[in-house]
Design a protein around this motif. Structure first.
Motif, mmCIF file in Angstrom:
data_model
loop_
_atom_site.group_PDB
_atom_site.id
_atom_site.type_symbol
_atom_site.label_atom_id
_atom_site.label_comp_id
_atom_site.label_asym_id
_atom_site.label_seq_id
_atom_site.Cartn_x
_atom_site.Cartn_y
_atom_site.Cartn_z
ATOM 1 N N GLN A 117 19.211 51.121 59.475
ATOM 2 C CA GLN A 117 18.563 50.417 58.370
ATOM 3 C C GLN A 117 17.170 49.950 58.789
ATOM 4 O O GLN A 117 16.200 50.072 58.020
ATOM 5 C CB GLN A 117 19.402 49.216 57.942
ATOM 6 C CG GLN A 117 18.845 48.473 56.731
ATOM 7 C CD GLN A 117 19.654 47.234 56.390
ATOM 8 O OE1 GLN A 117 19.790 46.328 57.209
ATOM 9 N NE2 GLN A 117 20.208 47.203 55.196
ATOM 10 N N GLN A 127 14.855 53.067 58.966
ATOM 11 C CA GLN A 127 14.538 53.567 57.630
ATOM 12 C C GLN A 127 13.517 52.690 56.912
ATOM 13 O O GLN A 127 12.667 53.187 56.179
ATOM 14 C CB GLN A 127 15.815 53.664 56.783
ATOM 15 C CG GLN A 127 16.760 54.787 57.197
ATOM 16 C CD GLN A 127 16.140 56.161 57.013
ATOM 17 O OE1 GLN A 127 15.709 56.811 57.969
ATOM 18 N NE2 GLN A 127 16.071 56.620 55.778
ATOM 19 N N GLN A 128 13.594 51.387 57.134
ATOM 20 C CA GLN A 128 12.703 50.477 56.425
ATOM 21 C C GLN A 128 11.400 50.203 57.179
ATOM 22 O O GLN A 128 10.383 49.879 56.577
ATOM 23 C CB GLN A 128 13.421 49.157 56.129
ATOM 24 C CG GLN A 128 14.585 49.320 55.164
ATOM 25 C CD GLN A 128 15.227 47.994 54.783
ATOM 26 O OE1 GLN A 128 14.588 46.946 54.834
ATOM 27 N NE2 GLN A 128 16.491 48.034 54.410
ATOM 28 N N PRO A 143 7.676 46.577 57.128
ATOM 29 C CA PRO A 143 7.316 47.974 57.422
ATOM 30 C C PRO A 143 6.087 48.064 58.296
ATOM 31 O O PRO A 143 5.190 47.194 58.253
ATOM 32 C CB PRO A 143 7.040 48.568 56.035
ATOM 33 C CG PRO A 143 7.747 47.672 55.076
ATOM 34 C CD PRO A 143 7.684 46.309 55.679
#
Length: 385
Positions: free
Chosen positions: A312, A315-316, A383
């Protein structure tokens, strides 16, 4: 009879993880049977694991350059099989190291490309993918359990023969998959590695994952030797590891629900903390079969949920067009670097079994350090920019 893409992929996952189901739990027993001491085993496993630092990125770059992931998989699988043949040769330590290093380096060509091929053939259907991917966990469990029984009846030489059998199945399966070409991504920007290390959250995340992987080294390298010295049979060791993998499968199945609406930071910290508890249980109460089995159930957190939280974050944190490179960076530094350093340290600390308790306590200490780093992460993933 021609197999469907889903069936062929399932067979490939089964064969791939079946090889790991023989190699990971029983390589320590095999090397001990060859007369290696714990220091030599630690050095060998550190070198073999270190191949995973550079392997994923090298093979991924080759697949992109040639636009042929299936061809790269096949080439890597052939070289991995040739490297594995050294395990039959009883000609000394360094030829064995060289052969297994070649096997490990080329083995890293398979899974990333297989994952990419799976999503390609299954039209990015995650539901179908999860069903196909489960075949890998089944292969791992089956071979862990059969491997323990086989080892008990035939001794350490079971490992070269059984792994070669499933390597050949892997080769045959990869030639059933039709080729496809990767389309170039003209809008993709190169990953600027220097800027990543200016993000304190990224540094803390990677350090936490690094120490976490180090903590697993005594388990991966010496657990079957440890249980043997405690009087457990090969079948017992196989059942214990299979129990851990079964807990992992259940946790992966519910991981989406567990992560939904919850803080990745707190979950990651919880997983790392429970991992420390797990290694302390292995260190001090492993003479009790029930308590040792209970510690195996914690694999649901120390691997499955922790891995899901880490994915997670990746991905972020990474932009969409850079996620594959982010995955390669994570795999190389964490599974390769952390695994290699951990294997070397565990090999030195183990002292042919005399330092077994201390080595698992050391692993617990690494997991506790990971917990502190995880809890210091921001509550929301920022991000990279």
């Amino acid at each position: 009879m021609k197999l469907s893409s889903a069936s062929t992929l399932s067979l490939a996952y089964f064969a791939y993880f079946a090889v790991l189901g023989v190699f990971v739990p029983y390589i320590g027993l095999f090397l001990d049977g060859r007369g290696l001491n714990s220091h030599d085993i630690g050095v060998l496993l550190a070198i073999v694991t270190g191949m995973r630092i550079v392997g994923p990125s090298l093979w991924a770059a080759l697949a992109v350059r040639r636009r042929d992931p299936i061809g790269v998989m096949r080439f890597g699988a052939v070289l991995a099989t040739l490297g594995w043949l050294c395990s039959f040769y009883q000609g000394g330590y360094w030829p064995l190291v060289a052969g297994l290093a070649l096997y490990s380096l080329c083995w890293t060509a398979i899974l990333p490309q297989l994952e990419s091929a799976a999503f390609h053939y299954l039209d990015n259907d995650t539901s179908r993918y999860s069903k196909v991917r489960t075949a890998g966990s089944v292969g791992y469990i089956v071979l862990v359990m059969l491997g323990g029984w086989w080892f008990q009846h035939t001794g350490p030489q079971m490992l070269p023969h059984s792994a070669l059998l499933f390597l050949m199945l892997m080769l045959a399966t990869l030639w059933l998959l039709p080729k496809y070409r990767l389309e170039p991504q003209t809008d993709a920007q190169p990953l600027r590695f220097r800027t990543l290390w200016t993000h304190s959250s990224f540094v803390k995340f990677m350090l936490g994952a690094f120490f976490m992987q180090m903590s697993f080294a005594p388990f991966y390298g010496f657990f079957t030797l440890y249980t043997r010295d405690l009087g457990y049979s090969g079948s017992d060791a196989g059942l214990l590891i299979a129990l851990a993998v079964a807990a992992e499968i259940v946790a992966f199945f519910y991981a989406g629900r567990i992560l939904k609406g919850r803080s990745y930071q707190k979950l990651l910290g919880l997983c790392y903390g429970l991992t420390a508890v797990r290694w302390l249980m292995v260190a001090f109460v492993a003479d009790s079969g029930w308590l040792l089995a209970a510690s195996m159930l914690l694999h649901a957190f120390s691997f499955a949920i922790a891995h899901s939280c880490a994915m997670q974050f990746i991905q972020q944190f990474f932009p969409q067009h850079q996620r594959s490179r982010g995955q390669a960076l994570y795999a190389g530094l964490i599974y390769g670097g952390g695994g290699a350093v951990g294997a070397y340290v565990a090999g030195v600390a183990w002292q042919d079994g005399a330092g077994s308790t201390f080595t698992f306590v050391l692993g617990a200490g690494c997991a506790l350090l990971s917990m502190v780093l995880a809890l210091s992460l921001p509550k929301k993933i920022q991000p990279a920019g």
